[in-house]
Design a protein around this motif. Structure first.
Motif, mmCIF file in Angstrom:
data_model
loop_
_atom_site.group_PDB
_atom_site.id
_atom_site.type_symbol
_atom_site.label_atom_id
_atom_site.label_comp_id
_atom_site.label_asym_id
_atom_site.label_seq_id
_atom_site.Cartn_x
_atom_site.Cartn_y
_atom_site.Cartn_z
ATOM 1 N N LEU A 1 31.105 -92.926 -14.733
ATOM 2 C CA LEU A 1 30.085 -93.961 -14.592
ATOM 3 C C LEU A 1 30.227 -94.694 -13.262
ATOM 4 C CD1 LEU A 1 27.781 -95.666 -15.826
ATOM 5 C CD2 LEU A 1 29.543 -97.087 -16.898
ATOM 6 N N VAL A 2 31.457 -94.978 -12.845
ATOM 7 C CA VAL A 2 31.677 -95.641 -11.556
ATOM 8 C C VAL A 2 31.165 -94.767 -10.418
ATOM 9 C CG1 VAL A 2 33.459 -96.387 -9.924
ATOM 10 C CG2 VAL A 2 33.606 -97.070 -12.324
ATOM 11 N N ILE A 3 31.510 -93.484 -10.449
ATOM 12 C CA ILE A 3 31.056 -92.571 -9.396
ATOM 13 C C ILE A 3 29.531 -92.508 -9.364
ATOM 14 C CG2 ILE A 3 31.059 -90.174 -8.607
ATOM 15 C CD1 ILE A 3 33.848 -89.891 -9.883
ATOM 16 N N ASN A 4 28.933 -92.332 -10.531
ATOM 17 C CA ASN A 4 27.471 -92.194 -10.611
ATOM 18 C C ASN A 4 26.761 -93.507 -10.301
ATOM 19 O OD1 ASN A 4 25.174 -90.479 -11.265
ATOM 20 N ND2 ASN A 4 24.927 -91.748 -13.097
ATOM 21 N N GLY A 5 27.329 -94.626 -10.778
ATOM 22 C CA GLY A 5 26.689 -95.921 -10.563
ATOM 23 C C GLY A 5 26.719 -96.380 -9.118
ATOM 24 N N LEU A 6 27.793 -96.002 -8.402
ATOM 25 C CA LEU A 6 27.906 -96.399 -6.997
ATOM 26 C C LEU A 6 27.115 -95.485 -6.072
ATOM 27 C CD1 LEU A 6 31.699 -97.306 -6.679
ATOM 28 C CD2 LEU A 6 29.758 -98.892 -6.614
ATOM 29 N N ASP A 7 26.850 -94.280 -6.506
ATOM 30 C CA ASP A 7 26.266 -93.262 -5.642
ATOM 31 C C ASP A 7 24.970 -93.679 -4.944
ATOM 32 O OD1 ASP A 7 26.335 -90.386 -4.716
ATOM 33 O OD2 ASP A 7 24.399 -90.396 -5.753
ATOM 34 N N PRO A 8 24.060 -94.427 -5.593
ATOM 35 C CA PRO A 8 22.825 -94.804 -4.881
ATOM 36 C C PRO A 8 23.048 -95.807 -3.747
ATOM 37 C CG PRO A 8 22.522 -94.891 -7.275
ATOM 38 C CD PRO A 8 23.989 -94.775 -7.032
ATOM 39 N N TYR A 9 24.215 -96.436 -3.693
ATOM 40 C CA TYR A 9 24.397 -97.545 -2.767
ATOM 41 C C TYR A 9 25.387 -97.283 -1.640
ATOM 42 C CZ TYR A 9 22.033 -100.013 -6.537
ATOM 43 O OH TYR A 9 21.125 -100.393 -7.495
ATOM 44 N N LEU A 10 26.351 -96.430 -1.846
ATOM 45 C CA LEU A 10 27.326 -96.185 -0.803
ATOM 46 C C LEU A 10 27.782 -94.744 -0.836
ATOM 47 C CD1 LEU A 10 30.776 -97.801 -1.741
ATOM 48 C CD2 LEU A 10 28.923 -97.602 -3.342
ATOM 49 N N ASP A 11 28.482 -94.350 0.184
ATOM 50 C CA ASP A 11 28.958 -92.977 0.302
ATOM 51 C C ASP A 11 30.210 -92.822 -0.557
ATOM 52 O OD1 ASP A 11 29.579 -90.428 1.039
ATOM 53 O OD2 ASP A 11 29.960 -90.871 3.149
ATOM 54 N N VAL A 12 30.083 -92.113 -1.666
ATOM 55 C CA VAL A 12 31.210 -91.862 -2.558
ATOM 56 C C VAL A 12 31.775 -90.487 -2.237
ATOM 57 C CG1 VAL A 12 31.973 -91.619 -4.944
ATOM 58 C CG2 VAL A 12 30.187 -93.293 -4.373
ATOM 59 N N VAL A 13 32.995 -90.455 -1.738
ATOM 60 C CA VAL A 13 33.658 -89.189 -1.413
ATOM 61 C C VAL A 13 34.594 -88.847 -2.562
ATOM 62 C CG1 VAL A 13 35.075 -87.926 0.234
ATOM 63 C CG2 VAL A 13 33.507 -89.719 1.041
ATOM 64 N N HIS A 14 34.189 -87.872 -3.361
ATOM 65 C CA HIS A 14 34.937 -87.451 -4.544
ATOM 66 C C HIS A 14 35.882 -86.328 -4.150
ATOM 67 C CE1 HIS A 14 34.529 -85.304 -8.762
ATOM 68 N NE2 HIS A 14 35.801 -85.480 -8.395
ATOM 69 N N ILE A 15 37.191 -86.584 -4.265
ATOM 70 C CA ILE A 15 38.224 -85.609 -3.937
ATOM 71 C C ILE A 15 38.937 -85.202 -5.219
ATOM 72 C CG2 ILE A 15 40.347 -85.184 -2.632
ATOM 73 C CD1 ILE A 15 39.434 -87.348 -0.661
ATOM 74 N N GLY A 16 39.057 -83.910 -5.454
ATOM 75 C CA GLY A 16 39.759 -83.446 -6.647
ATOM 76 C C GLY A 16 39.062 -82.278 -7.304
ATOM 77 N N GLU A 17 38.710 -82.458 -8.571
ATOM 78 C CA GLU A 17 38.091 -81.394 -9.352
ATOM 79 C C GLU A 17 36.830 -81.908 -10.034
ATOM 80 O OE1 GLU A 17 41.216 -79.238 -11.811
ATOM 81 O OE2 GLU A 17 42.286 -81.045 -11.192
ATOM 82 N N THR A 18 36.097 -80.984 -10.662
ATOM 83 C CA THR A 18 34.932 -81.366 -11.457
ATOM 84 C C THR A 18 35.389 -82.183 -12.653
ATOM 85 O OG1 THR A 18 33.750 -79.371 -10.799
ATOM 86 C CG2 THR A 18 32.952 -80.509 -12.757
ATOM 87 N N THR A 19 34.707 -83.280 -12.907
ATOM 88 C CA THR A 19 35.107 -84.200 -13.980
ATOM 89 C C THR A 19 34.707 -83.665 -15.358
ATOM 90 O OG1 THR A 19 33.053 -85.443 -13.731
ATOM 91 C CG2 THR A 19 34.959 -86.176 -12.430
ATOM 92 N N THR A 20 35.047 -84.426 -16.398
ATOM 93 C CA THR A 20 34.847 -83.983 -17.782
ATOM 94 C C THR A 20 33.382 -83.753 -18.134
ATOM 95 O OG1 THR A 20 36.857 -85.108 -18.523
ATOM 96 C CG2 THR A 20 35.205 -84.602 -20.205
ATOM 97 N N GLY A 21 32.515 -84.672 -17.722
ATOM 98 C CA GLY A 21 31.097 -84.564 -18.074
ATOM 99 C C GLY A 21 30.745 -85.321 -19.331
ATOM 100 N N LYS A 22 31.214 -86.557 -19.442
ATOM 101 C CA LYS A 22 30.894 -87.398 -20.603
ATOM 102 C C LYS A 22 29.993 -88.533 -20.130
ATOM 103 C CE LYS A 22 32.924 -89.812 -24.535
ATOM 104 N NZ LYS A 22 32.102 -91.023 -24.424
ATOM 105 N N ASN A 23 28.701 -88.358 -20.354
ATOM 106 C CA ASN A 23 27.736 -89.328 -19.842
ATOM 107 C C ASN A 23 27.128 -90.205 -20.936
ATOM 108 O OD1 ASN A 23 26.402 -87.204 -21.005
ATOM 109 N ND2 ASN A 23 24.873 -86.969 -19.396
ATOM 110 N N GLU A 24 27.704 -90.174 -22.132
ATOM 111 C CA GLU A 24 27.217 -91.031 -23.216
ATOM 112 C C GLU A 24 28.208 -92.163 -23.484
ATOM 113 O OE1 GLU A 24 25.754 -86.844 -23.912
ATOM 114 O OE2 GLU A 24 27.785 -87.687 -23.962
ATOM 115 N N PHE A 25 27.684 -93.269 -23.997
ATOM 116 C CA PHE A 25 28.548 -94.391 -24.363
ATOM 117 C C PHE A 25 28.520 -94.600 -25.872
ATOM 118 C CE2 PHE A 25 24.402 -96.218 -23.184
ATOM 119 C CZ PHE A 25 24.100 -96.979 -24.305
#
Length: 501
Positions: A347-371
Motif C-alpha cells: 500500500l505504501v509503494i502504491n499510494g506514494l507512486d502517483p506523487y514521487l519516484d518510488v524505486v523498488h529494489i528487491g523482488e516481486t511482492t506478495t500481491g495482497k491488495n485487500e484490507f
C-alpha cells in the motif's frame, strides 16, 4: 475506515425482531423466534460469521451462500448454520470465495488483537524457510533476532542456517509440526555454508517461546554519509499503530540530521495497520492533507451507499495523538521489498507512486491488495472489535474473523496488483551473503546507496545462493500478512427482519 460503515449493517439479514437486543442469535433465541425444538448443535459462532460476511465481505455477491436471497425462511437459515458443526470448516468451506487467499479466523480474539499490537508468543527468531533444490528437505535461515527475546541471549544471529529440529531433518511434511507445533521449547540443528554448499554441523541452539513478547517494528534506524549524501535507513518490520509515535520520532531524528535521501526497508514486512501506512507515507512525502492517499472500494452492496468524500483518505499532518508529523518532503524514495513484503507494505509503494519516484529494489511482492477488519460477536457495535468494549462481547463466543472487506486504490485509481508489485531493480537475497542489516555493505542496501550516489559499488551483486522462499515464521503468527483498517467511534447497528418464517 470511518464510522459510516457500521450504520450500513442494517441492510443485512439479521433474522431477529427489532425488539431483540442480545449480542447474538444464540440457540435459545432461534428456538424462541422459530418455535422449533432446540437445535442439536450450538450455532452461535456460525451465525456471527454469516451475518458479518453477508454484510461486509468483499466477494459477498460471488458466494451463493452469502446472497441476501439465499434463504426463504428462518428455518432454512438455521438448517444451513447447523450443516457444519465445526466453525472453522463452516468459515473456510461455506463462506469464502475461491480466489480469497487471505481471510482467516481465530478461536481467541484476545490472542489475535494482541498480535496486531506486536505482542505474541515467540522465541524471537524471525526466519525464512526454503526447499533444497531437487529435494523435499527444508532449510531455515535467520533473518533477524527480536531484541529482549530468548533468542537474543543465545548464540544465534542473522545469516545462520538450520536444517533440523530436535535431531529430525526438516522436510515439507514435518516442518510445520516441528517449528510451529505445541512445544514451546525446541533445539535447532544448525548448518553452515561453504563453497556454496550447505552442510550440517554439530552445533545446536535451544530456544524457548515466551508469552507476551513485544516486537518494536522499528527494528533499526541509521544515517549513512556517503559521497556527500546523508542517507536515512530504516528497517520497519510491521505496521503496528501502537508504535506510530516512535516512528514519528525516528523521522524527526532523520530530519534533524539533515537526511537528503531515504531507504525504507520493508523486505520482511507482511503488513498491518492501514493508518500506520498512511502516516509513514506522509512522513516520507509530506503533510498534504488535500491530496488523496487512498480510495476504499467495498462490495457492491456497501459501495453504493458511500459518496466519494466518505471513501477517500488523505495524507496526514499529525498522529492519532495529535502529534505533528515529522516529514522529509521527498520527491524520491528507495524501498527494499521482497516476496515477503505484503499488504500495507504494498500500500505504501502504491499510494506514494502517483506523487514521487518510488524505486523498488528487491523482488516481486506478495500481491495482497485487500484490507480487512477484526470482527467479534458484539452485535450492538456492528460486530466490529473495539478494545473499549470487551465487556460487551458475547461471553459464549470468543471467536474472531478477519475477512477481506475491500480494496485500496491509489490516487490514480490503481489497485490491480494481485500478482505483486514488480521491482524496478531485481535483486534477491543471497544465503551465502545476507550481510549485516544497516551496514553499507549489506547487498540490498548497498544497491540502493549505489543508485542514490550514482557511483559504482565495489561489491559484486551476483547472487550465488538465492533464497527460494516457501514460507516464513511470520506466516505462522495470528496476524500473518494481514492489512487491517482502523474503525473508530462505531455506531450501534439497527436490526432488520426481512425473512418470514
Amino acid at each position: 475506515m470511518k464510522k459510516y460503515l457500521l450504520s450500513l449493517l442494517g441492510l443485512s439479514l439479521f433474522f431477529i425482531s427489532c425488539s431483540k437486543t442480545d449480542d447474538s442469535l444464540a440457540t435459545q433465541e432461534i428456538e424462541e423466534v422459530v418455535g422449533s425444538p432446540e437445535p442439536e448443535i450450538d450455532v452461535t459462532v456460525q451465525n456471527f460469521m454469516w451475518q458479518t460476511m453477508n454484510t461486509y465481505y468483499f466477494w459477498q455477491s460471488d458466494v451463493p451462500d452469502l446472497l441476501d436471497s439465499r434463504f426463504s425462511t428462518e428455518t432454512e437459515y438455521r438448517t444451513f448454520l447447523e450443516s457444519e458443526e465445526d466453525p472453522s470448516k463452516f468459515f473456510d468451506e461455506k463462506l469464502l470465495f475461491s480466489e480469497d487467499r487471505f481471510s482467516f479466523y481465530s478461536e481467541d480474539y484476545k490472542e489475535l488483537t494482541q498480535s496486531f499490537a506486536g505482542i505474541s508468543k515467540s522465541n524471537g527468531v524471525e526466519f525464512g524457510l526454503g526447499l533444497f533444490s531437487g529435494s523435499n528437505d527444508v532449510y531455515g535461515y535467520v533473518r533477524y533476532i527480536v531484541p529482549n527475546s530468548d533468542a537474543s541471549t543465545k548464540d544465534i544471529k542473522r545469516g545462520d542456517i538450520f536444517t533440523g529440529v530436535n535431531g529430525t531433518t526438516l522436510n515439507i511434511d514435518n516442518y510445520i509440526d516441528l517449528l510451529f507445533g505445541d512445544s514451546d521449547t525446541y533445539t535447532l540443528n544448525m548448518a553452515e555454508i561453504a563453497n556454496n554448499t550447505v552442510s550440517d554441523t554439530d552445533r545446536e541452539v535451544t530456544l524457548t517461546k515466551e508469552a507476551n513478547l513485544i516486537e518494536n517494528p522499528i527494528h533499526l534506524t541509521t544515517v549513512l554519509e556517503v559521497s556527500g549524501k546523508k542517507i536515512g535507513y530504516i528497517m520497519y518490520n510491521g505496521f503496528t499503530n501502537e508504535f506510530d509515535e516512535e516512528l514519528n520520532e525516528a523521522f524527526g531524528e532523520f530530519k534533524s540530521a539533515g537526511v537528503t535521501d531515504l531507504v525504507l526497508d520493508l523486505r520482511y514486512n507482511p503488513g498491518g495497520s492501514v493508518n500506520s501506512a498512511l502516516l509513514l507515507s506522509s512522513m516520507i512525502y509530506g503533510t498534504h492533507t488535500d491530496q488523496v492517499f487512498l480510495k476504499a472500494r467495498y462490495n457492491e452492496k456497501l459501495q453504493s451507499e458511500f459518496n466519494d468524500a466518505e471513501l477517500i483518505s488523505y495524507f496526514a499532518d499529525k498522529t492519532d495523538n495529535n502529534t505533528p508529523l515529522n516529514t522529509l518532503g521527498l520527491n524520491k524514495v528507495y524501498i527494499l521489498a521482497t516476496s515477503s513484503s505484503a499488504s500495507a507494505s504494498e500500500l505504501v509503494i502504491n499510494g506514494l507512486d502517483p506523487y514521487l519516484d518510488v524505486v523498488h529494489i528487491g523482488e516481486t511482492t506478495t500481491g495482497k491488495n485487500e484490507f480487512s477488519v477484526t470482527f467479534v460477536d458484539d452485535f450492538d457495535n456492528g460486530n466490529v472489535y473495539s478494545p473499549n468494549r470487551e465487556d460487551k462481547i458475547n461471553p459464549d463466543n470468543q471467536w474472531a474473523i478477519q475477512p477481506l472487506i475491500g480494496r485500496n486504490e491509489n490516487a490514480n485509481g490503481f489497485s490491480d496488483y494481485t500478482s505483486g508489485l514488480v521491482p524496478d531493480i531485481f535483486l534477491e537475497e543471497d544465503l551465502s551473503n545476507l550481510g549485516v542489516l544497516g551496514n553499507s555493505n549489506e547487498p540490498l542496501l548497498a544497491k540502493a546507496i549505489a543508485e542514490i550516489t550514482g557511483t559504482t559499488a565495489k561489491m559484486d551483486f551476483n547472487v550465488d545462493l538465492p533464497v527460494k522462499l516457501i514460507s516464513s515464521s511470520k506466516m505462522f503468527t495470528k496476524t500473518k500478512d494481514n492489512m487491517f483498517m482502523d474503525i473508530k467511534n462505531p455506531l450501534p447497528i439497527k436490526t432488520k427482519t426481512v425473512l418470514q418464517p
